[in-house]
Motif scaffolding. Sequence first.
Motif, PDB file in Angstrom:
ATOM      1  N   LYS A 253       0.807  -1.222   0.000  1.00  0.00           N
ATOM      2  CA  LYS A 253       0.000   0.000   0.000  1.00  0.00           C
ATOM      3  C   LYS A 253       0.843   1.276   0.000  1.00  0.00           C
ATOM      4  CE  LYS A 253      -4.060  -1.978   0.126  1.00  0.00           C
ATOM      5  NZ  LYS A 253      -4.980  -1.892  -1.028  1.00  0.00           N
ATOM      6  N   ASP A 254       2.165   1.154   0.199  1.00  0.00           N
ATOM      7  CA  ASP A 254       3.032   2.322   0.209  1.00  0.00           C
ATOM      8  C   ASP A 254       3.634   2.621  -1.161  1.00  0.00           C
ATOM      9  OD1 ASP A 254       2.674   2.791   2.933  1.00  0.00           O
ATOM     10  OD2 ASP A 254       4.234   1.364   3.473  1.00  0.00           O
ATOM     11  N   VAL A 255       3.235   1.878  -2.179  1.00  0.00           N
ATOM     12  CA  VAL A 255       3.816   2.049  -3.509  1.00  0.00           C
ATOM     13  C   VAL A 255       3.516   3.455  -4.043  1.00  0.00           C
ATOM     14  CG1 VAL A 255       1.775   1.190  -4.734  1.00  0.00           C
ATOM     15  CG2 VAL A 255       4.026   0.918  -5.768  1.00  0.00           C
ATOM     16  N   LEU A 278       0.310   6.470  -3.850  1.00  0.00           N
ATOM     17  CA  LEU A 278       0.355   6.246  -5.297  1.00  0.00           C
ATOM     18  C   LEU A 278       0.163   7.572  -6.031  1.00  0.00           C
ATOM     19  CD1 LEU A 278       0.454   4.178  -7.629  1.00  0.00           C
ATOM     20  CD2 LEU A 278      -2.042   4.044  -7.480  1.00  0.00           C
ATOM     21  N   SER A 279       1.179   7.973  -6.818  1.00  0.00           N
ATOM     22  CA  SER A 279       1.109   9.248  -7.539  1.00  0.00           C
ATOM     23  C   SER A 279       1.058   9.067  -9.051  1.00  0.00           C
ATOM     24  CB  SER A 279       2.299  10.136  -7.169  1.00  0.00           C
ATOM     25  OG  SER A 279       3.519   9.494  -7.510  1.00  0.00           O
ATOM     26  N   SER A 280       1.457   7.880  -9.542  1.00  0.00           N
ATOM     27  CA  SER A 280       1.489   7.655 -10.987  1.00  0.00           C
ATOM     28  C   SER A 280       1.162   6.210 -11.303  1.00  0.00           C
ATOM     29  CB  SER A 280       2.886   8.002 -11.530  1.00  0.00           C
ATOM     30  OG  SER A 280       2.994   7.670 -12.895  1.00  0.00           O
ATOM     31  N   LYS A 302      -2.273  12.055  -9.188  1.00  0.00           N
ATOM     32  CA  LYS A 302      -2.459  13.372  -9.795  1.00  0.00           C
ATOM     33  C   LYS A 302      -3.130  13.327 -11.168  1.00  0.00           C
ATOM     34  CE  LYS A 302       1.459  15.503  -7.395  1.00  0.00           C
ATOM     35  NZ  LYS A 302       1.634  14.392  -6.456  1.00  0.00           N
ATOM     36  N   SER A 303      -2.888  12.292 -11.950  1.00  0.00           N
ATOM     37  CA  SER A 303      -3.503  12.207 -13.273  1.00  0.00           C
ATOM     38  C   SER A 303      -3.687  10.749 -13.656  1.00  0.00           C
ATOM     39  CB  SER A 303      -2.650  12.931 -14.326  1.00  0.00           C
ATOM     40  OG  SER A 303      -1.415  12.258 -14.494  1.00  0.00           O
ATOM     41  N   GLY A 320     -12.530  10.209  -3.446  1.00  0.00           N
ATOM     42  CA  GLY A 320     -11.516  10.616  -2.476  1.00  0.00           C
ATOM     43  C   GLY A 320     -10.133  10.817  -3.042  1.00  0.00           C
ATOM     44  N   CYS A 321      -9.975  10.857  -4.387  1.00  0.00           N
ATOM     45  CA  CYS A 321      -8.663  11.133  -5.002  1.00  0.00           C
ATOM     46  C   CYS A 321      -8.446  12.645  -5.002  1.00  0.00           C
ATOM     47  CB  CYS A 321      -8.590  10.554  -6.421  1.00  0.00           C
ATOM     48  SG  CYS A 321      -8.627   8.754  -6.470  1.00  0.00           S
TER      49      CYS A 321
END
Length: 476
Positions: A253-255, A278-280, A302-303, A320-321
Amino acid sequence: MERKIIQLFNDGSKVYKNCPVIIEKIVLQKDELSNKVFAQIKYRNVGNKIVTGCNVSLHVFSKDGIELGSIESFLYSDLNAKYGDTFGSMTPVFLHDERTNSISVSIDKVIFEDMTECIIQETSPMTIKKESLSTLITDKDLLNLYKENHNQKCEYIPKKEEDFICCSCGSIYYSESAKCYNCGASFDELTKDLDFETLKNLNKRIKKKKSFKRIFLICCLAVLIAFSFLFIKIMNGPRLVIKDGVVIEMKNKDVTEVTIPNGVKEIGFSAFADCINLSSITIPDSITKIGSLAFRNCENLKSITIPNGVKEIEDFTFNGCRSLTNVTIPDGVTKIGEYAFDGCYNITSITIPDSVTEIGNFAFGYCESLTSITIPPKVEVIAVGTFEDCNSLTSIIIPDGVIEIGGSAFHGCDNLTSVIIPSSVTKIGIDAFADFGSNYHLKITYKGTKKQFKKIDLSLLSGITIVKCTDGTINY
C-alpha cells in the motif's frame, strides 16, 4: 468535507441444504456523508455445475435488531462461476433504508449453465462449525506428521455435515465433488489416517528421512542467505496480484508508481483502494474494465488516462482522489457511476465525451476546484447531488433533451450565477439550487415560455431572483 466509508456489519460463511452455492462473507458499509448503505456479499460455487445466475433476498435490520420494511431482492446475472469460483464481492448492493445497521442474506434460486435451476426451500441458512485438528491429535509430533503426509493447510477435523464437507484446510464444499477446490485433498484421504496406530507407523518412516532433510536444509539456508538482499528488494517493491487477467490487489500500500503489464484485461474491485502514496499509474490499452472503488482514497494520484476499451466509470472508482487534477475519459464510455469522482477536490476541468448517456448520483460531488463542465447531449437526467458543493462553478449550460434536474444537483455551488435550462426540463428536485452564499444572485435563462416554466414546482427552487424566458422575465 471529507467523505468516509465505514463498516457497519461483518458476517461469516453460511450454507443451505441441497444448494451448491454458499455465502462466504457479508460486509455492510455506509457512506457517512450521504448516509447511503451498501452491502458487498461474497458467494462461492462449491458444486459441479457452472452457475450463471443467483437470486437472493436481503432482510435489513435497524441498530436495535428490528426488521425494516419489506424484503429486498437482488439478482446476480451473466455469471460463469465454475467449481470453487467466487462471485458477488465486486457488485455493491445499495439498500433503500439508511437506518440499516445489519442484514441477513438468503439464497432463493440458483440458475445453472444447462438451464436447470435449484430452488431453495429452506428459509434460513446454517453455519458449519469447524473444530481444530489439535483437539483430536494432541501429540505435536503426530500432528506435524499428519500435515506432512497431506498438506500444511490441515488445521481442522475433516467432517461431513448434511450435503457439505468441511475440509481440513477450512474450506466448505458440496459432498458430490470429489476433491476440495482449495487444497485438492479428498475427504477419504484425509480421514483414513486419523487413527493413532497409523500415525505412529508413518512416524517411523519419517524419522529415517530426517538426516537427509538436515543436510538439505543446510544447503537451502546457504542459498537463502545469498539471495536475502534480492528477496528484501522484491518484497518492498510493488507487489501486484494478477489472476486470470484481473488485477486483484496491490499488496504494498506504500507504492508510489505502478505499471500494469500489457495483456491484463481488468482492474478489479477495490484493487488500489487506500494506496495513499500512489502518484502515478500506467494502464495498458488491453484494460476493458475498471471495477468499483478501484482507486478510492488514492490521495496523491495526480492524473490518469483511461484506456479506450473501458465503457463505464463504475461507482466510487476515483472517490476521495483529492490530488487528481487531470482525467482523460475516452469516447465510448457510456456511464459514469455514483460517487465516481466524489471528493476530487483539485479537478479544475473535465471533458465528458458525447458517448456518455448516464451520470450517477453525486458523481462530481465536492469537486471544489471544478470551474467548467460540459454535459453531454445524450444525458436526460442530472442526477441527485451530481455537482453538489462544486463551489468554483460560475455558469452551467444544461443541454436540450435533459428532462429532470435531481435534488441537490447544484446544492452548495456558492459562485454559480448563470444557468441555462432547456424547455425539455419538466422536473426540478428539492434543493436543486439551494444553500448559496448570502450575496448570491442566481439568474436563470429558460429556453421556453413563462407558462412552461411555471408548470415546474417553484416551491422547490430557492436562491433564484430572475428567470428570463423567451416571452419575458419572471422576478422572485
